[in-house]
Design an enzyme around this catalytic site. Sequence first.
Site, PDB file in Angstrom:
ATOM      1  N   SER A   6      64.036  25.194  49.243  1.00  0.00           N
ATOM      2  CA  SER A   6      64.108  24.698  50.617  1.00  0.00           C
ATOM      3  C   SER A   6      64.016  23.175  50.636  1.00  0.00           C
ATOM      4  O   SER A   6      64.694  22.494  51.413  1.00  0.00           O
ATOM      5  CB  SER A   6      62.990  25.309  51.461  1.00  0.00           C
ATOM      6  OG  SER A   6      61.746  24.798  51.042  1.00  0.00           O
ATOM      7  N   ARG A  60      67.164  21.335  52.242  1.00  0.00           N
ATOM      8  CA  ARG A  60      66.934  20.624  53.505  1.00  0.00           C
ATOM      9  C   ARG A  60      67.569  19.227  53.442  1.00  0.00           C
ATOM     10  O   ARG A  60      68.335  18.824  54.315  1.00  0.00           O
ATOM     11  CB  ARG A  60      65.442  20.497  53.773  1.00  0.00           C
ATOM     12  CG  ARG A  60      65.143  19.714  55.049  1.00  0.00           C
ATOM     13  CD  ARG A  60      63.652  19.578  55.299  1.00  0.00           C
ATOM     14  NE  ARG A  60      63.004  20.888  55.351  1.00  0.00           N
ATOM     15  CZ  ARG A  60      62.207  21.349  54.391  1.00  0.00           C
ATOM     16  NH1 ARG A  60      61.947  20.606  53.341  1.00  0.00           N
ATOM     17  NH2 ARG A  60      61.650  22.526  54.491  1.00  0.00           N
ATOM     18  N   ASN A  92      71.125  18.215  55.452  1.00  0.00           N
ATOM     19  CA  ASN A  92      71.141  17.129  56.435  1.00  0.00           C
ATOM     20  C   ASN A  92      72.140  16.050  56.047  1.00  0.00           C
ATOM     21  O   ASN A  92      72.919  15.569  56.878  1.00  0.00           O
ATOM     22  CB  ASN A  92      69.753  16.511  56.548  1.00  0.00           C
ATOM     23  CG  ASN A  92      68.896  17.253  57.545  1.00  0.00           C
ATOM     24  OD1 ASN A  92      69.069  17.103  58.738  1.00  0.00           O
ATOM     25  ND2 ASN A  92      68.007  18.080  57.040  1.00  0.00           N
TER      26      ASN A  92
END
Lengths: 156, 281
Positions: free
Chosen positions: B217, B221, B225
């Site tokens: 994660s 992440r 983004n």
Amino acid sequence: MNINLTIIGQLISFSIFVFLCMKYVWPPVMAALRERQEKIAQSLADAEQGAQRREEAEQEVNTMLQDAKAQAAEIVAQAQKRSNEIVEESKNTARKEGERLMASAQADIEQEVVSARETLRKQVSSIAVQGAGKILGTEVNADAHAKVLDDLVGQL
Amino acid sequence: MASEGELTQTGYIQHHLQNLVFGNHPENGWSIAHGSEEAAAMGFWAIHLDSMFWSIGLGLLFLWLFKKAADNATAGVPGKLQNFVELIVEFVDTNVRETFHGKSDVVAPLALTIFVWVFLMNLMDLIPVDWIPHASTLIGIPYMKIVPSTDVNVTLGLSFGVFALMIYYSLTIKGPVGFFKELAFQPFNSPNILVQALFVPINLLLEGVALIAKPISLALRLFGNMYAGELIFILIALLPWALQWTLSVPWALFHILVITLQAFIFMMLTIVYMSMSHEAH
């Protein structure tokens, strides 16, 4: 978006960068920061101490000033007293001197009067003899009438 | 004509999202991939030259800049560079102190490296999307993706590094037994031994997934983004040139926030994970 060797490459470079950062970047920067912190803390403490000392000195100066003022006032008072005394003393001296001078002048005058009377007495007998001679038209012998003349002189 | 235009647009986007891959192609041997099919055929034994180049280059930039400031660091009045570096170092240090309560010489420099490095890699996103790829094409390099954090390999490389440290500290500080207990006796436990024996596999499964999910994660992440941000810049670049600024300027301004925030989140989560592996429950 293939998973490939790049992961390993990135992992290796990541480890090296973290190691280098840990070894050469973090400690000196933190050391400088900490040192500055201490320095600032020290300076602040010094400044506070300085301010406290100044306050103390001010108080000391104030007490000294008050002492000096009191002393000065005392000295002035003493001086005034002393000067009053001196003035008083000199007044007394002057009065005494004046009295003395006056007394001596009086004495002189009296002396003068006595001597003038003495002179007058001496001349009175001769004037009286001469006056009597002129009135009688004859020579009057002063020795013969010495008693009368002495009386006359004595009356003066 | 419309389909042709679409084709070039798709080609443009694909070109911009293709890394410069050097790898072992089943037919061509060790070579640079031309296009995504060749890159995919190389499988695991390939490396993204552009990602590695920019990520290492930016890492060196970070180290050089901070080393320069560190060498000249004095306790006296700091210069501009020193001030800037100290600002960042203090910011990182404060965050580490607030979150991480153990004693470690690694965590704070680790957090600093991650924060600045990830920020610099993200920052490449703000360079207009065509400049460097176009210049590279002119000098004969077919593909050039300049934002390393839009490469999932790069973000995974970072998060695996963090993960390795997590495992290492868990094993050394809690001990293998302590670490196993943490995985096996949570979240369910019971005083009854039989029930506990039943719970252990469930706990291991849950905690194992939670443990594995952390680095994944963390990496995805940041990747998601940055990839999305990059894609939007590329899409904006498809607009007529006179209109591009109406969207690219607001998006770039917004993106300044995103890149900083993502770098910060990556750093904070790393500190949190380090803290978790240093403290027994």
